[in-house]
Design a protein around this motif. Structure first.
Motif, PDB file in Angstrom:
ATOM      1  N   GLU A  19      35.880  17.096 -25.791  1.00 43.74           N
ATOM      2  CA  GLU A  19      37.041  17.096 -26.679  1.00 43.74           C
ATOM      3  C   GLU A  19      37.180  18.404 -27.457  1.00 43.74           C
ATOM      4  O   GLU A  19      38.286  18.823 -27.781  1.00 43.74           O
ATOM      5  CB  GLU A  19      36.962  15.915 -27.649  1.00 43.74           C
ATOM      6  CG  GLU A  19      37.151  14.578 -26.974  1.00 43.74           C
ATOM      7  CD  GLU A  19      36.890  13.400 -27.899  1.00 43.74           C
ATOM      8  OE1 GLU A  19      36.618  13.615 -29.112  1.00 43.74           O
ATOM      9  OE2 GLU A  19      36.956  12.265 -27.406  1.00 43.74           O
ATOM     10  N   LEU A  20      36.065  19.024 -27.761  1.00 43.10           N
ATOM     11  CA  LEU A  20      36.082  20.298 -28.484  1.00 43.10           C
ATOM     12  C   LEU A  20      36.175  21.496 -27.543  1.00 43.10           C
ATOM     13  O   LEU A  20      36.037  22.634 -27.977  1.00 43.10           O
ATOM     14  CB  LEU A  20      34.836  20.418 -29.368  1.00 43.10           C
ATOM     15  CG  LEU A  20      34.827  19.483 -30.563  1.00 43.10           C
ATOM     16  CD1 LEU A  20      33.453  19.467 -31.224  1.00 43.10           C
ATOM     17  CD2 LEU A  20      35.900  19.892 -31.568  1.00 43.10           C
ATOM     18  N   GLU A  21      36.397  21.213 -26.263  1.00 43.40           N
ATOM     19  CA  GLU A  21      36.536  22.266 -25.245  1.00 43.40           C
ATOM     20  C   GLU A  21      35.309  23.166 -25.210  1.00 43.40           C
ATOM     21  O   GLU A  21      35.389  24.370 -24.949  1.00 43.40           O
ATOM     22  CB  GLU A  21      37.815  23.077 -25.489  1.00 43.40           C
ATOM     23  CG  GLU A  21      39.067  22.223 -25.480  1.00 43.40           C
ATOM     24  CD  GLU A  21      40.319  22.955 -25.931  1.00 43.40           C
ATOM     25  OE1 GLU A  21      40.259  24.185 -26.167  1.00 43.40           O
ATOM     26  OE2 GLU A  21      41.362  22.283 -26.044  1.00 43.40           O
ATOM     27  N   ALA A  22      34.157  22.574 -25.477  1.00 44.14           N
ATOM     28  CA  ALA A  22      32.912  23.337 -25.595  1.00 44.14           C
ATOM     29  C   ALA A  22      32.535  24.051 -24.312  1.00 44.14           C
ATOM     30  O   ALA A  22      32.070  25.194 -24.354  1.00 44.14           O
ATOM     31  CB  ALA A  22      31.776  22.412 -26.021  1.00 44.14           C
ATOM     32  N   PHE A  23      32.720  23.402 -23.195  1.00 39.79           N
ATOM     33  CA  PHE A  23      32.259  24.000 -21.934  1.00 39.79           C
ATOM     34  C   PHE A  23      33.024  25.282 -21.627  1.00 39.79           C
ATOM     35  O   PHE A  23      32.416  26.300 -21.277  1.00 39.79           O
ATOM     36  CB  PHE A  23      32.351  22.979 -20.802  1.00 39.79           C
ATOM     37  CG  PHE A  23      31.642  21.694 -21.144  1.00 39.79           C
ATOM     38  CD1 PHE A  23      30.276  21.666 -21.352  1.00 39.79           C
ATOM     39  CD2 PHE A  23      32.351  20.513 -21.326  1.00 39.79           C
ATOM     40  CE1 PHE A  23      29.615  20.501 -21.706  1.00 39.79           C
ATOM     41  CE2 PHE A  23      31.706  19.340 -21.681  1.00 39.79           C
ATOM     42  CZ  PHE A  23      30.340  19.336 -21.878  1.00 39.79           C
ATOM     43  N   SER A  24      34.340  25.274 -21.826  1.00 44.65           N
ATOM     44  CA  SER A  24      35.099  26.504 -21.594  1.00 44.65           C
ATOM     45  C   SER A  24      34.822  27.529 -22.690  1.00 44.65           C
ATOM     46  O   SER A  24      34.741  28.726 -22.417  1.00 44.65           O
ATOM     47  CB  SER A  24      36.597  26.205 -21.495  1.00 44.65           C
ATOM     48  OG  SER A  24      37.077  25.654 -22.698  1.00 44.65           O
ATOM     49  N   ARG A  25      34.639  27.074 -23.923  1.00 42.19           N
ATOM     50  CA  ARG A  25      34.359  27.994 -25.028  1.00 42.19           C
ATOM     51  C   ARG A  25      33.005  28.671 -24.857  1.00 42.19           C
ATOM     52  O   ARG A  25      32.823  29.826 -25.264  1.00 42.19           O
ATOM     53  CB  ARG A  25      34.406  27.251 -26.357  1.00 42.19           C
ATOM     54  CG  ARG A  25      35.815  26.772 -26.695  1.00 42.19           C
ATOM     55  CD  ARG A  25      35.825  25.792 -27.831  1.00 42.19           C
ATOM     56  NE  ARG A  25      35.741  26.477 -29.118  1.00 42.19           N
ATOM     57  CZ  ARG A  25      35.708  25.822 -30.267  1.00 42.19           C
ATOM     58  NH1 ARG A  25      35.731  24.506 -30.304  1.00 42.19           N
ATOM     59  NH2 ARG A  25      35.643  26.488 -31.393  1.00 42.19           N
ATOM     60  N   LEU A  26      32.059  27.962 -24.285  1.00 42.51           N
ATOM     61  CA  LEU A  26      30.733  28.529 -24.047  1.00 42.51           C
ATOM     62  C   LEU A  26      30.644  29.261 -22.715  1.00 42.51           C
ATOM     63  O   LEU A  26      29.663  29.946 -22.448  1.00 42.51           O
ATOM     64  CB  LEU A  26      29.671  27.422 -24.093  1.00 42.51           C
ATOM     65  CG  LEU A  26      29.476  26.737 -25.440  1.00 42.51           C
ATOM     66  CD1 LEU A  26      28.576  25.524 -25.292  1.00 42.51           C
ATOM     67  CD2 LEU A  26      28.919  27.714 -26.462  1.00 42.51           C
ATOM     68  N   GLY A  27      31.655  29.068 -21.869  1.00 43.53           N
ATOM     69  CA  GLY A  27      31.646  29.703 -20.558  1.00 43.53           C
ATOM     70  C   GLY A  27      30.663  29.075 -19.595  1.00 43.53           C
ATOM     71  O   GLY A  27      30.118  29.750 -18.716  1.00 43.53           O
ATOM     72  N   VAL A  28      30.438  27.769 -19.766  1.00 42.39           N
ATOM     73  CA  VAL A  28      29.488  27.045 -18.919  1.00 42.39           C
ATOM     74  C   VAL A  28      30.191  25.809 -18.356  1.00 42.39           C
ATOM     75  O   VAL A  28      30.660  24.973 -19.131  1.00 42.39           O
ATOM     76  CB  VAL A  28      28.250  26.591 -19.741  1.00 42.39           C
ATOM     77  CG1 VAL A  28      27.287  25.798 -18.879  1.00 42.39           C
ATOM     78  CG2 VAL A  28      27.561  27.785 -20.371  1.00 42.39           C
ATOM     79  N   PRO A  29      30.284  25.686 -17.040  1.00 41.24           N
ATOM     80  CA  PRO A  29      30.886  24.469 -16.479  1.00 41.24           C
ATOM     81  C   PRO A  29      30.102  23.232 -16.914  1.00 41.24           C
ATOM     82  O   PRO A  29      28.881  23.291 -17.122  1.00 41.24           O
ATOM     83  CB  PRO A  29      30.775  24.662 -14.965  1.00 41.24           C
ATOM     84  CG  PRO A  29      30.558  26.128 -14.774  1.00 41.24           C
ATOM     85  CD  PRO A  29      29.854  26.621 -16.004  1.00 41.24           C
TER      86      PRO A  29
END
Length: 140
Positions: A19-29
């Protein structure tokens, strides 16, 4: 590591990160992130709850993970996301707090800096994951 700190990865924690878009923000699938969580569980996560401090072996493992993040803004983001992870299941465990507090100290991130990062987070779900840590009871 914060997802694995209490010995398991709760689906609500991964949902909060989604929900916090963490994976895209961290650059990790997401899949790669789940593999890293599993590695952390196998590394130190399962044994952290056994005491009220990080043992040298566990601290070395956590420090290696923390030291891989060198950018101050990325460190703040990781702590911001870590705060959301800890709150996601409605129970703040001692081992989660132990790892989280160690990360804040190692990276010299104050609670004030973290609060500002949470308040200024502009992802659509940020408001749902913005409760202050101090307002939550620590589960034993």
């Amino acid at each position: 590591m914060m997802v694995a700190a209490n010995g398991h990865a709760d689906p609500r924690e991964l949902q909060a990160l989604e929900e916090l878009e963490a994976f895209s923000r961290l650059g990790v699938p997401r899949h790669a992130f789940e593999v890293m969580v599993q590695e952390c569980l196998e590394g130190a996560g399962i044994g952290l709850a056994a005491s009220s401090w990080l043992h040298a072996r566990d601290q070395a493992h956590v420090d290696r993970l923390l030291d891989a993040v060198t950018d101050p803004q990325e460190r703040l983001l990781v702590c911001r996301l870590g705060a959301a992870v800890m709150m996601a299941d409605g129970c703040l465990s001692w081992d989660e707090r132990l790892v989280f507090d160690h990360a804040l100290a190692r990276w010299h991130i104050s609670r004030s800096m973290l609060t500002q990062a949470i308040l200024h987070d502009r992802t659509p779900a940020a408001g749902r994951h913005a409760r202050p840590l101090a307002a939550r009871p620590v589960a034993s």
